[in-house]
Design a protein around this motif. Structure first.
Motif, mmCIF file in Angstrom:
data_model
loop_
_atom_site.group_PDB
_atom_site.id
_atom_site.type_symbol
_atom_site.label_atom_id
_atom_site.label_comp_id
_atom_site.label_asym_id
_atom_site.label_seq_id
_atom_site.Cartn_x
_atom_site.Cartn_y
_atom_site.Cartn_z
ATOM 1 N N PHE A 9 0.822 -1.123 -0.125
ATOM 2 C CA PHE A 9 0.122 -0.266 0.499
ATOM 3 C C PHE A 9 1.001 1.199 0.124
ATOM 4 C CE2 PHE A 9 -3.229 -3.331 2.043
ATOM 5 C CZ PHE A 9 -4.252 -2.806 0.918
ATOM 6 N N GLY A 10 0.119 2.085 -0.520
ATOM 7 C CA GLY A 10 0.937 3.608 -0.302
ATOM 8 C C GLY A 10 1.808 4.054 -1.868
ATOM 9 N N ARG A 11 2.423 5.061 -1.647
ATOM 10 C CA ARG A 11 2.794 5.951 -2.926
ATOM 11 C C ARG A 11 4.291 5.932 -2.634
ATOM 12 N NH1 ARG A 11 -2.427 7.836 -2.745
ATOM 13 N NH2 ARG A 11 -3.410 7.747 -4.800
ATOM 14 N N TYR A 12 5.075 6.104 -3.255
ATOM 15 C CA TYR A 12 6.429 6.536 -3.637
ATOM 16 C C TYR A 12 6.679 7.983 -3.841
ATOM 17 C CZ TYR A 12 8.034 0.828 -4.081
ATOM 18 O OH TYR A 12 7.622 -0.057 -3.408
ATOM 19 N N PHE A 13 7.483 8.124 -3.664
ATOM 20 C CA PHE A 13 7.801 10.026 -3.879
ATOM 21 C C PHE A 13 7.300 10.747 -5.327
ATOM 22 C CE2 PHE A 13 10.707 13.518 -5.691
ATOM 23 C CZ PHE A 13 9.872 14.333 -5.053
ATOM 24 N N GLN B 246 1.453 6.011 4.095
ATOM 25 C CA GLN B 246 2.073 4.499 3.958
ATOM 26 C C GLN B 246 3.048 3.977 4.255
ATOM 27 O OE1 GLN B 246 -0.963 2.090 4.968
ATOM 28 N NE2 GLN B 246 0.419 0.857 6.050
ATOM 29 N N LYS B 247 3.650 4.478 3.187
ATOM 30 C CA LYS B 247 5.783 4.270 2.932
ATOM 31 C C LYS B 247 5.903 5.394 3.397
ATOM 32 C CE LYS B 247 4.642 2.263 -1.521
ATOM 33 N NZ LYS B 247 5.398 0.758 -0.460
ATOM 34 N N GLN C 130 14.501 10.424 -1.108
ATOM 35 C CA GLN C 130 13.694 10.270 -0.682
ATOM 36 C C GLN C 130 13.253 12.151 -0.983
ATOM 37 O OE1 GLN C 130 14.701 10.292 3.888
ATOM 38 N NE2 GLN C 130 15.408 8.370 3.249
ATOM 39 N N GLY C 131 11.979 12.062 -0.650
ATOM 40 C CA GLY C 131 11.554 13.564 -0.812
ATOM 41 C C GLY C 131 10.642 14.127 0.218
ATOM 42 N N ILE C 132 9.915 15.414 -0.512
ATOM 43 C CA ILE C 132 9.151 15.738 0.403
ATOM 44 C C ILE C 132 8.008 16.025 -0.208
ATOM 45 C CG2 ILE C 132 9.435 17.472 2.242
ATOM 46 C CD1 ILE C 132 12.536 18.104 2.444
ATOM 47 N N ARG D 174 11.273 5.391 -5.317
ATOM 48 C CA ARG D 174 11.063 3.303 -5.748
ATOM 49 C C ARG D 174 12.715 3.419 -5.662
ATOM 50 N NH1 ARG D 174 7.448 4.675 -8.522
ATOM 51 N NH2 ARG D 174 5.393 3.747 -8.532
ATOM 52 N N GLY D 175 12.704 2.090 -4.869
ATOM 53 C CA GLY D 175 13.952 1.216 -4.979
ATOM 54 C C GLY D 175 14.872 1.352 -2.838
#
Length: 168
Positions: free
Chosen positions: A17-21, A92-93, A133-135, A162-163
């Motif tokens: 579940f959830g979203r990546y940047f 979620q991530k 990572q991102g904000i 991702r990754g």
């Protein structure tokens, strides 16, 4: 809510579940579901758990004399519920929350009200100090079933690319 299953072996899949940047786009709006009807037990338990002894939250005789004529749901409970509703879509991530801004409580919520939430992505940028990572910043609204907005706030979260997620 972004949900998918990833194959992790022969005939074996793991739900995610959830979203990546990369999945966030400024202007996207996520309607969080399901909603939640608030019970008297929810309000009383939360109020007592957090040691908020204001009688407006649990004393019917006191509340009847107020302008509301009934107990008001603890606003920290509604904030917690609205945030919780947004987790699967927004955080979620996430590695963590970075900040909360501009929390506004615009209308009281009462026992028996059903509440929903939605979030709009208002900003995103890559982290300057964490390359994987991102904000992401979202504006989240709490709404009653009739569409009346009772709350708004902005929340900023640190999200993996991702990754780079813990569950990968």
């Amino acid at each position: 809510m972004t949900q998918h299953s990833e194959q992790i072996g022969p005939n074996r899949y793991r739900e995610s579940f959830g979203r990546y940047f990369e999945d966030f786009a400024v202007g996207d709006v996520y309607e969080h579901r399901p909603g939640r009807t608030i019970s008297e037990a929810d309000n009383v338990w939360f109020t007592l758990l957090t040691m908020n002894r204001h009688p407006l939250h649990f004393d019917h005789a006191y509340a009847a004399k107020s302008e509301f004529k009934q107990p008001v749901v603890n606003s920290c409970l509604t904030l917690s519920m609205v945030v919780g509703m947004s987790v699967s879509d927004v955080s979620q991530k996430a590695i963590g929350n970075l900040g909360w801004n501009d929390i506004k409580l615009t209308t009281p919520v009462f026992v028996g009200d059903t509440v929903y939430a939605e979030s709009e992505v208002i900003a995103k940028r890559e982290s300057a100090s964490r390359p994987g990572q991102g904000i992401v910043t979202v504006r989240t609204l709490g709404k009653k079933a009739d569409g009346t907005q009772f709350m708004s706030f902005e929340r900023t979260v640190l999200v993996p690319k991702r990754g780079h997620a813990v569950d990968e």
